[in-house]
Design a protein around this motif. Structure first.
Motif, mmCIF file in Angstrom:
data_model
loop_
_atom_site.group_PDB
_atom_site.id
_atom_site.type_symbol
_atom_site.label_atom_id
_atom_site.label_comp_id
_atom_site.label_asym_id
_atom_site.label_seq_id
_atom_site.Cartn_x
_atom_site.Cartn_y
_atom_site.Cartn_z
ATOM 1 N N PHE A 1 0.842 -1.209 0.000
ATOM 2 C CA PHE A 1 0.000 0.000 0.000
ATOM 3 C C PHE A 1 0.874 1.254 0.000
ATOM 4 C CE2 PHE A 1 -2.887 -3.139 1.741
ATOM 5 C CZ PHE A 1 -4.144 -2.732 1.308
ATOM 6 N N ARG A 2 0.349 2.323 -0.615
ATOM 7 C CA ARG A 2 0.952 3.650 -0.455
ATOM 8 C C ARG A 2 0.312 4.248 0.777
ATOM 9 N NH1 ARG A 2 -1.315 6.523 -4.176
ATOM 10 N NH2 ARG A 2 -2.126 4.767 -5.357
ATOM 11 N N VAL A 3 1.069 4.350 1.863
ATOM 12 C CA VAL A 3 0.466 4.645 3.165
ATOM 13 C C VAL A 3 0.711 6.091 3.584
ATOM 14 C CG1 VAL A 3 0.448 3.963 5.608
ATOM 15 C CG2 VAL A 3 0.966 2.259 3.848
ATOM 16 N N THR A 4 -0.336 6.713 4.144
ATOM 17 C CA THR A 4 -0.160 7.945 4.912
ATOM 18 C C THR A 4 -0.407 7.566 6.362
ATOM 19 O OG1 THR A 4 -1.055 9.283 3.116
ATOM 20 C CG2 THR A 4 -0.963 10.307 5.289
ATOM 21 N N ALA A 5 0.611 7.720 7.209
ATOM 22 C CA ALA A 5 0.471 7.390 8.628
ATOM 23 C C ALA A 5 0.600 8.675 9.431
ATOM 24 C CB ALA A 5 1.545 6.394 9.054
ATOM 25 N N SER A 6 -0.284 8.850 10.399
ATOM 26 C CA SER A 6 -0.299 10.118 11.134
ATOM 27 C C SER A 6 -0.823 9.904 12.548
ATOM 28 C CB SER A 6 -1.204 11.105 10.389
ATOM 29 O OG SER A 6 -1.386 12.282 11.134
ATOM 30 N N ASP A 7 -0.391 10.750 13.435
ATOM 31 C CA ASP A 7 -0.867 10.706 14.822
ATOM 32 C C ASP A 7 -0.821 12.133 15.349
ATOM 33 O OD1 ASP A 7 -1.088 8.175 16.983
ATOM 34 O OD2 ASP A 7 -0.629 10.099 17.936
ATOM 35 N N ILE A 8 -1.551 12.366 16.410
ATOM 36 C CA ILE A 8 -1.547 13.715 16.985
ATOM 37 C C ILE A 8 -0.271 13.965 17.809
ATOM 38 C CG2 ILE A 8 -2.734 13.184 19.158
ATOM 39 C CD1 ILE A 8 -4.524 15.651 18.519
ATOM 40 N N MET A 9 0.352 12.886 18.243
ATOM 41 C CA MET A 9 1.528 13.020 19.105
ATOM 42 C C MET A 9 2.811 13.146 18.268
ATOM 43 S SD MET A 9 0.097 12.910 22.044
ATOM 44 C CE MET A 9 1.491 12.811 23.142
ATOM 45 N N ALA A 10 3.779 13.884 18.822
ATOM 46 C CA ALA A 10 5.043 14.068 18.098
ATOM 47 C C ALA A 10 5.809 12.746 17.969
ATOM 48 C CB ALA A 10 5.905 15.112 18.805
ATOM 49 N N TYR A 11 5.746 11.893 18.998
ATOM 50 C CA TYR A 11 6.471 10.618 18.868
ATOM 51 C C TYR A 11 5.792 9.767 17.796
ATOM 52 C CZ TYR A 11 2.812 8.939 22.054
ATOM 53 O OH TYR A 11 1.603 8.662 22.632
ATOM 54 N N GLY A 12 4.459 9.910 17.646
ATOM 55 C CA GLY A 12 3.748 9.181 16.593
ATOM 56 C C GLY A 12 4.267 9.609 15.224
ATOM 57 N N TYR A 13 4.511 10.914 15.087
ATOM 58 C CA TYR A 13 5.076 11.389 13.822
ATOM 59 C C TYR A 13 6.473 10.804 13.601
ATOM 60 C CZ TYR A 13 7.160 14.199 10.226
ATOM 61 O OH TYR A 13 7.804 14.570 9.077
ATOM 62 N N VAL A 14 7.276 10.794 14.653
ATOM 63 C CA VAL A 14 8.644 10.259 14.524
ATOM 64 C C VAL A 14 8.602 8.799 14.055
ATOM 65 C CG1 VAL A 14 10.721 9.605 15.821
ATOM 66 C CG2 VAL A 14 9.667 11.852 16.195
ATOM 67 N N PHE A 15 7.724 7.998 14.671
ATOM 68 C CA PHE A 15 7.635 6.586 14.258
ATOM 69 C C PHE A 15 7.111 6.472 12.820
ATOM 70 C CE2 PHE A 15 7.021 5.567 18.995
ATOM 71 C CZ PHE A 15 8.352 5.215 19.163
ATOM 72 N N ALA A 16 6.098 7.286 12.497
ATOM 73 C CA ALA A 16 5.522 7.205 11.145
ATOM 74 C C ALA A 16 6.563 7.591 10.100
ATOM 75 C CB ALA A 16 4.291 8.109 11.048
ATOM 76 N N ARG A 17 7.317 8.610 10.412
ATOM 77 C CA ARG A 17 8.355 9.045 9.474
ATOM 78 C C ARG A 17 9.423 7.960 9.332
ATOM 79 N NH1 ARG A 17 10.336 14.158 6.815
ATOM 80 N NH2 ARG A 17 12.186 13.280 5.889
ATOM 81 N N ALA A 18 9.889 7.455 10.501
ATOM 82 C CA ALA A 18 10.995 6.485 10.470
ATOM 83 C C ALA A 18 10.567 5.173 9.810
ATOM 84 C CB ALA A 18 11.489 6.216 11.894
ATOM 85 N N TYR A 19 9.403 4.655 10.182
ATOM 86 C CA TYR A 19 9.068 3.290 9.774
ATOM 87 C C TYR A 19 8.123 3.206 8.575
ATOM 88 C CZ TYR A 19 11.059 2.489 14.379
ATOM 89 O OH TYR A 19 11.884 2.487 15.465
ATOM 90 N N VAL A 20 7.554 4.345 8.184
ATOM 91 C CA VAL A 20 6.644 4.309 7.033
ATOM 92 C C VAL A 20 7.185 5.172 5.890
ATOM 93 C CG1 VAL A 20 4.281 4.733 6.245
ATOM 94 C CG2 VAL A 20 4.660 3.850 8.550
ATOM 95 N N GLU A 21 7.544 6.416 6.185
ATOM 96 C CA GLU A 21 7.967 7.301 5.082
ATOM 97 C C GLU A 21 9.378 7.004 4.570
ATOM 98 O OE1 GLU A 21 6.880 11.449 5.309
ATOM 99 O OE2 GLU A 21 8.711 12.059 4.279
ATOM 100 N N VAL A 22 10.314 6.764 5.471
ATOM 101 C CA VAL A 22 11.717 6.572 5.036
ATOM 102 C C VAL A 22 11.802 5.398 4.051
ATOM 103 C CG1 VAL A 22 14.010 5.844 5.828
ATOM 104 C CG2 VAL A 22 12.740 7.585 7.105
ATOM 105 N N PRO A 23 12.328 5.632 2.839
ATOM 106 C CA PRO A 23 12.303 4.574 1.823
ATOM 107 C C PRO A 23 13.396 3.512 1.990
ATOM 108 C CG PRO A 23 13.121 6.644 0.885
ATOM 109 C CD PRO A 23 12.769 6.937 2.307
ATOM 110 N N ALA A 24 14.517 3.882 2.620
ATOM 111 C CA ALA A 24 15.618 2.920 2.754
ATOM 112 C C ALA A 24 16.637 3.480 3.748
ATOM 113 C CB ALA A 24 16.288 2.708 1.395
ATOM 114 N N LEU A 25 17.473 2.610 4.308
ATOM 115 C CA LEU A 25 18.560 3.089 5.178
ATOM 116 C C LEU A 25 19.699 3.545 4.279
ATOM 117 C CD1 LEU A 25 18.742 0.354 7.991
ATOM 118 C CD2 LEU A 25 17.420 2.476 7.955
ATOM 119 N N ARG A 26 20.028 4.813 4.370
ATOM 120 C CA ARG A 26 21.080 5.335 3.478
ATOM 121 C C ARG A 26 22.278 5.804 4.296
ATOM 122 N NH1 ARG A 26 16.595 7.718 -0.137
ATOM 123 N NH2 ARG A 26 16.389 9.173 1.581
ATOM 124 N N PRO A 27 23.447 5.799 3.693
ATOM 125 C CA PRO A 27 24.646 6.214 4.418
ATOM 126 C C PRO A 27 24.602 7.696 4.811
ATOM 127 C CG PRO A 27 25.199 5.418 2.216
ATOM 128 C CD PRO A 27 23.717 5.416 2.308
#
Ligand SMILES: C[S@@+](CC[C@H](N)C(=O)[O-])C[C@H]1O[C@@H](n2cnc3c(N)ncnc32)[C@H](O)[C@@H]1O
Length: 361
Positions: free
Chosen positions: A49-75
């Motif tokens: 799926f092309r996912v939009t993940a969101s939460d009202i909390m800032a840590y929720g954003y951090v997790f959504a960004r890290a585990y959903v938006e980030v496409p790959a681990l880059r150097p």
């Protein structure tokens, strides 16, 4: 991480229902507006799926960004001079960066002053969320990550991956029974372990994004999409009071330290208190959200102790769904017990019935 409502153990149940209802395929979009630890958003990403993940909390954003938006681990080329023993061989990998941060000495700062029993004169708050050594390690690591970002030495993807790793690492050594509404008055075995970051494990893929927004605003503003996955709070415990330390680790304190209140060092949080955790308000919020979004399939997690009555859920979903498509699936589940029975709240037992409500438009 230990989190009220974390769906990690129910991912198989959710996936099975999606497949049975033929909600699958590489070209579908999904919105998860109560994404919490991002466990479901990450899983949906893995399913294509092309996912939009969101939460009202800032840590929720951090997790959504890290585990959903980030496409790959880059150097991280900007850290070559600091992180690598011998500069120039290769750009540091995320693993190199994590290993370097794990080797830093403890340097006391805000977390040490605020959430460890430091015994400094005039500051004897007695809070025992972290051992002094772990608190000082968290301080040094979180500060260093912030310095790197502000100096432009890491990009925002790596920044959020590392902050997510700090929040999860801190949670593993937090001297709590699972939520931060109180701390234990003696050191538990997990709290005595050394604070460490783990290498983030991510699902690779493009086209997903993270937001920090109120669920209703997010869904209302979103372009038409396929799957709306809802996992709202189900009782009257407000997340900001239960997870104030993860929230601080996500937001930082670098532009001014917040004034902490009370025995647990709470942070003022009025704007993040949620109608979804208020009996008498959650029903209207639910009805408005369902009516607002431009979704094709709806899947909602809830349980038999939720404050939105089952009859309301059924009425609203049937009113906004296509005739004959409404179903409620259920499964018993071992309860996530975050704290003990109290005067206000007695758990009914150790098992809870988890529901998955589904309807198509
Ligand atoms: C049951 S939890 C979701 C758990 C998540 N599915 C997981 O697996 O970790 C509910 C989430 O809703 C968030 N929340 C509460 N009110 C909200 C609102 N008005 N808008 C967006 N998120 C909200 C909370 O911060 C919490 O993370």
């Amino acid at each position: 991480m230990r989190y009220i409502g974390n769906k990690t153990r129910l991912l198989g149940f959710i996936e099975k229902r999606l497949l049975a209802r033929e909600i699958a395929g590489d070209d579908l979009s999904a919105v998860d507006p109560f994404s919490g630890t991002a466990s479901v958003g990450r899983h949906l990403k893995g399913l294509g799926f092309r996912v939009t993940a969101s939460d009202i909390m800032a840590y929720g954003y951090v997790f959504a960004r890290a585990y959903v938006e980030v496409p790959a681990l880059r150097p991280a080329p900007g850290l070559a001079d600091e992180v690598l023993a011998v500069e120039g061989e290769h750009a540091p990998t995320v693993g190199d960066v994590v290993a370097y941060l794990n080797g830093l000495d403890p340097v006391p700062g805000f977390i040490h002053r605020s959430y460890a029993p430091t015994g400094e004169a005039g500051r004897e708050h007695g809070r025992m969320y972290f051992t002094p050594a772990n608190a000082a390690r968290i301080d040094h690591v979180r500060n260093r990550i912030e310095e790197w970002r502000r100096a432009g030495r890491i990009d925002l993807d790596l920044y959020h991956l590392l902050v997510a790793a700090v929040i999860e690492g801190a949670d593993r050594v937090a001297n709590t029974t699972g939520v931060y509404a109180s701390f234990v008055k003696s050191w538990q075995p997990n709290a005595r372990r050394r604070f460490r970051l783990e290498l983030p494990s991510i699902v690779e893929g493009n086209g997903c994004r993270a937001e920090q927004a109120d669920a209703l605003a997010l869904v209302a503003d979103h372009e038409p999409f396929d799957l709306l996955y809802l996992d709202p709070p189900y009782n009257n415990r407000q997340y900001p009071g239960y997870y104030h330390i993860p929230e601080l680790l996500a937001m930082g304190w670098f532009d001014g330290e917040p004034e902490l209140r009370g025995k647990t060092g709470l942070v003022p949080d009025r704007d993040k208190r949620s109608d979804w955790s208020r009996a008498g308000k959650c029903e209207d919020a639910f009805e408005e959200l369902i009516a607002t979004g431009s979704w094709r399939y709806l899947v909602m997690s809830y349980n038999d102790e939720g404050i939105i009555p089952e009859s309301t859920i059924e009425r609203v979903l049937k009113a906004h769904g296509r005739r004959g498509t409404y179903r409620r699936y259920s499964r018993t589940y071992k309860r996530y017990r975050s704290d003990a029975d109290s005067e206000d709240r007695k758990y009914k037992g150790d098992r809870v019935r988890e529901y998955l409500y589904c309807v198509d438009r």
